[in-house]
Design a protein around this motif. Structure first.
Motif, PDB file in Angstrom:
ATOM      1  N   CYS A 196      -2.511   3.122  -3.369  1.00 47.79           N
ATOM      2  CA  CYS A 196      -2.456   2.142  -4.448  1.00 47.79           C
ATOM      3  C   CYS A 196      -1.558   0.980  -4.075  1.00 47.79           C
ATOM      4  N   ILE A 197      -1.592  -0.041  -4.899  1.00 54.03           N
ATOM      5  CA  ILE A 197      -0.708  -1.195  -4.800  1.00 54.03           C
ATOM      6  C   ILE A 197       0.216  -1.154  -6.007  1.00 54.03           C
ATOM      7  N   SER A 198       1.517  -1.318  -5.770  1.00 50.68           N
ATOM      8  CA  SER A 198       2.496  -1.194  -6.845  1.00 50.68           C
ATOM      9  C   SER A 198       3.343  -2.455  -6.932  1.00 50.68           C
ATOM     10  N   ALA A 204       3.852   6.488  -5.949  1.00 48.20           N
ATOM     11  CA  ALA A 204       3.462   5.543  -7.001  1.00 48.20           C
ATOM     12  C   ALA A 204       2.229   6.033  -7.753  1.00 48.20           C
ATOM     13  N   LEU A 205       1.217   6.465  -7.020  1.00 48.92           N
ATOM     14  CA  LEU A 205      -0.001   6.938  -7.675  1.00 48.92           C
ATOM     15  C   LEU A 205       0.266   8.214  -8.467  1.00 48.92           C
ATOM     16  N   SER A 206       1.113   9.086  -7.943  1.00 50.46           N
ATOM     17  CA  SER A 206       1.470  10.303  -8.674  1.00 50.46           C
ATOM     18  C   SER A 206       2.111   9.968 -10.013  1.00 50.46           C
ATOM     19  N   ILE A 262       0.869  -1.183   0.000  1.00 49.25           N
ATOM     20  CA  ILE A 262       0.000   0.000   0.000  1.00 49.25           C
ATOM     21  C   ILE A 262       0.900   1.225   0.000  1.00 49.25           C
ATOM     22  N   ASP A 263       0.925   1.932  -1.098  1.00 49.18           N
ATOM     23  CA  ASP A 263       1.657   3.189  -1.140  1.00 49.18           C
ATOM     24  C   ASP A 263       0.663   4.307  -0.863  1.00 49.18           C
ATOM     25  N   GLY A 264       0.962   5.081   0.179  1.00 50.07           N
ATOM     26  CA  GLY A 264       0.001   6.068   0.659  1.00 50.07           C
ATOM     27  C   GLY A 264      -0.724   5.545   1.881  1.00 50.07           C
ATOM     28  N   THR A 265       0.024   4.855   2.759  1.00 50.41           N
ATOM     29  CA  THR A 265      -0.607   4.228   3.930  1.00 50.41           C
ATOM     30  C   THR A 265      -1.334   5.239   4.805  1.00 50.41           C
ATOM     31  N   ILE A 266      -0.763   6.430   4.983  1.00 52.65           N
ATOM     32  CA  ILE A 266      -1.423   7.390   5.852  1.00 52.65           C
ATOM     33  C   ILE A 266      -2.744   7.840   5.227  1.00 52.65           C
ATOM     34  N   ASN A 267      -2.797   7.957   3.895  1.00 53.93           N
ATOM     35  CA  ASN A 267      -4.071   8.252   3.234  1.00 53.93           C
ATOM     36  C   ASN A 267      -5.058   7.114   3.474  1.00 53.93           C
ATOM     37  N   TYR A 268      -4.583   5.891   3.309  1.00 53.60           N
ATOM     38  CA  TYR A 268      -5.429   4.712   3.531  1.00 53.60           C
ATOM     39  C   TYR A 268      -5.988   4.728   4.946  1.00 53.60           C
TER      40      TYR A 268
END
Length: 266
Positions: A105-107, A192-194, A91-97
C-alpha cells in the motif's frame, strides 16, 4: 463556520495517493523490476523512489512551507516546530510488491503540533482507499468503517510485525502467547495495510515491537477514528527513530497490553 485548515491538504493527499497508486500498479508484477537491498530483508525498488518523488513534488508545489518526511529520503524541512509535517511511505510491503503479492500500500499522514491530522492508506490492487481525518471518522472508498466487535481472544485474529531491531525472541514469544490464549495471528508483511485492516474490522489488533513512523501514523489515525484504541506512539524521537506500536478494538485492549507487556519484560 470556521474552515478546516487541513481540508485542502487532505484533498490534495487523496488525489496524489491515487495518482501514485496508478504509477505503482503500472509496474506491479513487472518481470524487469529491479530490487535493491537497504539492509537485511529490507528491500527497495525504483518504483518506491518514483512514487515518493511524485508525492513530494505534488506537496512541495502546493504547500512549499510544509515539512516532509519520506521513507526513501524525500525530506523537506519546515520553518518551525508547529509546521505541518507530511509523513510518507511510498510502498509499504516492498518485498510483497516485488514478489507480485497484492499485500502492499501507499501511506500518507499529516502531523501538526503532535497530532495526526489525517491519514490515508491506498491499496491499489484492491482499489481500496482508506481515509481518516481527526474528529471526522474513518472511511474506505467513502464508506464509514469501524473496528471489529471481537471481545474474546478466541474470537480474534491479531496482526503481528517483525522487527530486526529487536530480539527475535519477542516475535516468537508473541506468536506463542497468542496461540496459548487460543487467539489467531497473521503476518502479512505490511504494517500500514495491517493497521488499515484493523480499522476496517478485518483484523482485531496489531502489534510490532519497533516500527517506523511512516509505517504507522496513517493507520493509527484510521484506527482511532474508527473507534479503536492505540498506545501512544508519538513520544520521544518516534518521528525519526520509531517506537513500538499496539492498536486494537477496545475490548481486547487489556488482554493485548498484558500479553505483550509480559513478553517485553521477559
Amino acid at each position: 463556520m470556521r474552515s478546516d485548515p487541513f481540508s485542502s491538504r487532505f484533498e490534495l493527499a487523496a488525489r496524489l495517493v491515487r495518482e501514485a497508486g496508478q504509477l505503482a500498479l503500472g509496474h506491479f508484477r513487472s518481470s524487469g523490476l529491479q530490487v535493491g537491498r537497504k539492509g537485511l530483508q529490507d528491500f527497495v525498488t525504483p518504483v518506491d523512489h518514483a512514487v515518493e518523488a511524485l508525492l513530494v513534488a505534488g506537496i512541495r508545489t502546493a504547500f512549499p512551507d510544509d515539512a516532509i518526511l519520506g521513507e526513501e529520503g524525500g525530506t523537506h524541512a519546515g520553518r518551525t516546530d508547529d509546521d505541518a509535517i507530511w509523513v510518507i511511505d511510498p510502498i509499504d510491503g516492498t518485498i510483497n510488491y516485488a514478489r507480485g503479492l497484492p499485500l502492499w500500500c501507499i501511506s500518507v499522514a499529516l502531523v501538526q503540533a503532535g497530532e495526526i491530522r489525517f491519514g490515508l492508506i491506498f491499496n491499489p490492487v484492491a482499489d481500496e482507499l482508506y481515509t481518516a481525518r481527526l474528529g471526522l471518522g474513518a472511511h474506505c472508498n467513502g464508506r464509514p468503517i469501524r473496528v471489529s466487535s471481537a471481545r474474546l481472544p478466541e474470537d480474534a485474529r491479531i496482526g503481528l510485525g517483525y522487527s530486526r531491531r529487536r530480539p527475535v525472541g519477542l516475535h516468537a514469544g508473541a506468536v506463542r502467547a497468542l496461540l496459548d490464549a487460543r487467539c489467531e495471528y497473521a503476518r502479512i508483511g505490511s504494517g500500514a495495510l495491517s493497521l488499515a485492516l484493523v480499522a476496517d474490522g478485518r483484523l482485531d489488533g496489531y502489534w510490532e515491537p519497533h516500527i517506523n513512523s511512516w509505517d504507522v501514523l496513517a493507520g493509527l489515525c484510521l484506527i482511532r477514528e474508527a473507534g479503536g484504541w492505540s498506545a501512544p506512539f508519538l513520544h520521544g524521537e518516534a518521528l525519526v527513530e520509531g517506537n513500538p506500536v499496539l492498536a486494537c478494538t477496545p475490548a481486547l485492549r487489556d488482554f493485548l497490553v498484558t500479553t505483550f507487556s509480559g513478553i517485553t519484560a521477559a
